[in-house]
Design an enzyme around this catalytic site. Structure first.
Site, PDB file in Angstrom:
ATOM      1  N   GLU A  93       0.839  -1.222   0.000  1.00 64.04           N
ATOM      2  CA  GLU A  93       0.000   0.000   0.000  1.00 64.04           C
ATOM      3  C   GLU A  93       0.868   1.263   0.000  1.00 64.04           C
ATOM      4  OE1 GLU A  93      -3.034  -0.285  -0.653  1.00 64.04           O
ATOM      5  OE2 GLU A  93      -3.304  -2.417  -0.234  1.00 64.04           O
TER       6      GLU A  93
HETATM    7  C1  LIG Z   1       2.128 -10.147   0.810  1.00 66.32           C
HETATM    8  C2  LIG Z   1       2.050  -9.119  -0.297  1.00 66.32           C
HETATM    9  C3  LIG Z   1       0.823  -8.836  -0.863  1.00 66.32           C
HETATM   10  C4  LIG Z   1       0.716  -7.911  -1.897  1.00 66.32           C
HETATM   11  N1  LIG Z   1      -0.501  -7.673  -2.449  1.00 66.32           N
HETATM   12  C5  LIG Z   1      -0.614  -6.850  -3.527  1.00 66.32           C
HETATM   13  C6  LIG Z   1      -1.872  -6.638  -4.169  1.00 66.32           C
HETATM   14  O1  LIG Z   1      -2.888  -7.216  -3.773  1.00 66.32           O
HETATM   15  N2  LIG Z   1      -1.916  -5.811  -5.248  1.00 66.32           N
HETATM   16  C7  LIG Z   1      -0.808  -5.175  -5.706  1.00 66.32           C
HETATM   17  O2  LIG Z   1      -0.900  -4.433  -6.698  1.00 66.32           O
HETATM   18  N3  LIG Z   1       0.392  -5.361  -5.107  1.00 66.32           N
HETATM   19  C8  LIG Z   1       0.535  -6.172  -4.042  1.00 66.32           C
HETATM   20  N4  LIG Z   1       1.761  -6.365  -3.446  1.00 66.32           N
HETATM   21  C9  LIG Z   1       2.934  -5.673  -3.995  1.00 66.32           C
HETATM   22  C10 LIG Z   1       3.274  -4.458  -3.140  1.00 66.32           C
HETATM   23  O3  LIG Z   1       2.390  -3.398  -3.460  1.00 66.32           O
HETATM   24  C11 LIG Z   1       4.734  -4.084  -3.453  1.00 66.32           C
HETATM   25  O4  LIG Z   1       5.560  -5.058  -2.824  1.00 66.32           O
HETATM   26  C12 LIG Z   1       5.042  -2.692  -2.936  1.00 66.32           C
HETATM   27  O5  LIG Z   1       4.400  -1.719  -3.721  1.00 66.32           O
HETATM   28  C13 LIG Z   1       6.560  -2.413  -2.967  1.00 66.32           C
HETATM   29  O6  LIG Z   1       7.072  -2.590  -4.246  1.00 66.32           O
HETATM   30  P1  LIG Z   1       8.326  -3.528  -4.434  1.00 66.32           P
HETATM   31  O7  LIG Z   1       8.103  -4.784  -3.685  1.00 66.32           O
HETATM   32  O8  LIG Z   1       8.611  -3.573  -5.899  1.00 66.32           O
HETATM   33  O9  LIG Z   1       9.506  -2.753  -3.690  1.00 66.32           O
HETATM   34  P2  LIG Z   1      10.420  -1.627  -4.300  1.00 66.32           P
HETATM   35  O10 LIG Z   1       9.618  -0.593  -5.029  1.00 66.32           O
HETATM   36  O11 LIG Z   1      11.566  -2.272  -5.040  1.00 66.32           O
HETATM   37  O12 LIG Z   1      10.955  -0.954  -2.964  1.00 66.32           O
HETATM   38  C14 LIG Z   1      12.025  -1.542  -2.204  1.00 66.32           C
HETATM   39  C15 LIG Z   1      12.552  -0.486  -1.258  1.00 66.32           C
HETATM   40  O13 LIG Z   1      13.093   0.625  -1.984  1.00 66.32           O
HETATM   41  C16 LIG Z   1      12.469   1.841  -1.580  1.00 66.32           C
HETATM   42  N5  LIG Z   1      12.324   2.707  -2.756  1.00 66.32           N
HETATM   43  C17 LIG Z   1      11.697   2.412  -3.925  1.00 66.32           C
HETATM   44  N6  LIG Z   1      11.769   3.446  -4.785  1.00 66.32           N
HETATM   45  C18 LIG Z   1      12.460   4.417  -4.142  1.00 66.32           C
HETATM   46  C19 LIG Z   1      12.876   5.724  -4.510  1.00 66.32           C
HETATM   47  N7  LIG Z   1      12.575   6.251  -5.695  1.00 66.32           N
HETATM   48  N8  LIG Z   1      13.567   6.422  -3.619  1.00 66.32           N
HETATM   49  C20 LIG Z   1      13.871   5.918  -2.388  1.00 66.32           C
HETATM   50  N9  LIG Z   1      13.517   4.674  -1.993  1.00 66.32           N
HETATM   51  C21 LIG Z   1      12.813   3.942  -2.845  1.00 66.32           C
HETATM   52  C22 LIG Z   1      11.114   1.430  -1.030  1.00 66.32           C
HETATM   53  O14 LIG Z   1      10.615   2.373  -0.131  1.00 66.32           O
HETATM   54  C23 LIG Z   1      11.432   0.097  -0.375  1.00 66.32           C
HETATM   55  O15 LIG Z   1      11.920   0.302   0.918  1.00 66.32           O
HETATM   56  C24 LIG Z   1       1.883  -7.267  -2.393  1.00 66.32           C
HETATM   57  C25 LIG Z   1       3.123  -7.547  -1.803  1.00 66.32           C
HETATM   58  C26 LIG Z   1       3.223  -8.460  -0.776  1.00 66.32           C
HETATM   59  C27 LIG Z   1       4.595  -8.756  -0.195  1.00 66.32           C
END
Ligand SMILES: Cc1cc2nc3c(=O)[nH]c(=O)nc-3n(C[C@H](O)[C@H](O)[C@H](O)COP(=O)(O)OP(=O)(O)OC[C@H]3O[C@@H](n4cnc5c(N)ncnc54)[C@H](O)[C@@H]3O)c2cc1C
Length: 250
Positions: A93
């Site tokens: 979220e």
């Molecule tokens: C159990 C689970 C359920 C989920 N359910 C859903 C769902 O129902 N629908 C859906 O759409 N998604 C879902 N997700 C996905 C979830 O929304 C993403 O995991 C989340 O948006 C984070 O994206 P990411 O995992 O690619 O992390 P990343 O975007 O790679 O982030 C990794 C880290 O880098 C930091 N970061 C990223 N970009 C920047 C920046 N520009 N500057 C500084 N720091 C940064 C972030 O804050 C984070 O700490 C789910 C994930 C999990 C684990």
């Protein structure tokens, strides 16, 4: 540890109630001006409600493990499951890092800074009410005033610096969100303390509950809120050190 948990939970609930009330009023208040004010509130407080409350959820769950010691760590106690379940909330979220950048990059500039300025001035209006509360509310008043002054200074620094070099403002976004959240929580704990004291003075309500409410608010403002002022140097440090170490040296 138990008081830390209790005060954090009460502060989180208060933030979420205010956010929920604002969502209702933004949608259903008969006065369009009031709907707009509350919509601004919702926008400003969404990153606070999401990011701080989920970070604190992890902290509270982690404290549960600590409270039970070795028994807390092992799977049979049930505590590790709560810790693991709470750990996802800062990630999905909108990761909490992204929420912090939303606060700094999109929410502070709303209406040229007028929304955040109005919010800070609402918190300041509590000071004379706390003063009238006497010695019992004294520690709440002094700690809230210190934290609010620091937050206001830091907010103006971020808004000014954000226009000059957004990298400086964004590098401090996460500590700034925490600082903002602590002050918001302190404000709402202060409001609860005032309400509890008024009921106690009037001899109304459940005495034990109200005394615990008051003591919890004082505990929060003495033990947890002061971290807000110590975050200011991290917010205003700028991006140079954050980016100084090359990626291959990390
Ligand atoms: C159990 C689970 C359920 C989920 N359910 C859903 C769902 O129902 N629908 C859906 O759409 N998604 C879902 N997700 C996905 C979830 O929304 C993403 O995991 C989340 O948006 C984070 O994206 P990411 O995992 O690619 O992390 P990343 O975007 O790679 O982030 C990794 C880290 O880098 C930091 N970061 C990223 N970009 C920047 C920046 N520009 N500057 C500084 N720091 C940064 C972030 O804050 C984070 O700490 C789910 C994930 C999990 C684990």
């Amino acid at each position: 540890m138990l008081m830390t948990q209790k005060s954090l939970i009460e502060a989180m609930r208060a933030i979420i109630y205010v956010e929920a009330e604002s969502i209702d009023l933004a949608r259903h208040h008969p006065d369009p001006e009031m709907r707009e004010v509350r919509e601004d509130f919702v926008e400003l407080l969404t990153p606070i409600a999401k990011a701080w409350c989920t970070d604190m959820g992890v902290e509270v769950a982690s404290l549960t493990i600590q409270i039970f010691g070795g028994m807390g760590y092992i799977e049979e106690s049930g505590a590790p499951q709560h810790f693991r379940d709470s750990r996802i909330a800062p990630i999905y979220e909108g990761t909490n890092g992204i929420q912090a950048m939303d606060l700094v990059g999109r929410k502070l500039p709303m209406k040229g800074g007028a929304v955040v300025t109005e919010f800070l001035s609402i918190i300041a209006t509590l000071d004379p009410v706390l003063l009238r509360g006497g010695a019992q509310l004294g520690p709440i008043r002094s700690n809230l005033a210190d934290a609010l002054t620091k937050l206001a200074d830091t907010t103006y620094w971020i808004m000014k610096q954000g226009m000059e070099d957004p990298r400086d403002a964004l590098a401090g976004a996460s500590p700034y969100l925490r600082m903002f959240s602590l002050v918001t929580a302190g404000w709402l704990m202060a409001k609860q303390a005032i309400a509890a004291k008024q009921a106690l003075d009037a001899g109304e309500g459940d005495r034990a509950f109200l005394e615990a409410k008051l003591a919890t608010a004082v505990f929060f403002c003495e033990n947890i809120l002061p971290a807000a002022t110590s975050l200011a140097p991290a917010v205003t440090a700028g991006y140079a050190t954050t980016m100084a170490v090359p990626v291959d040296q990390l």
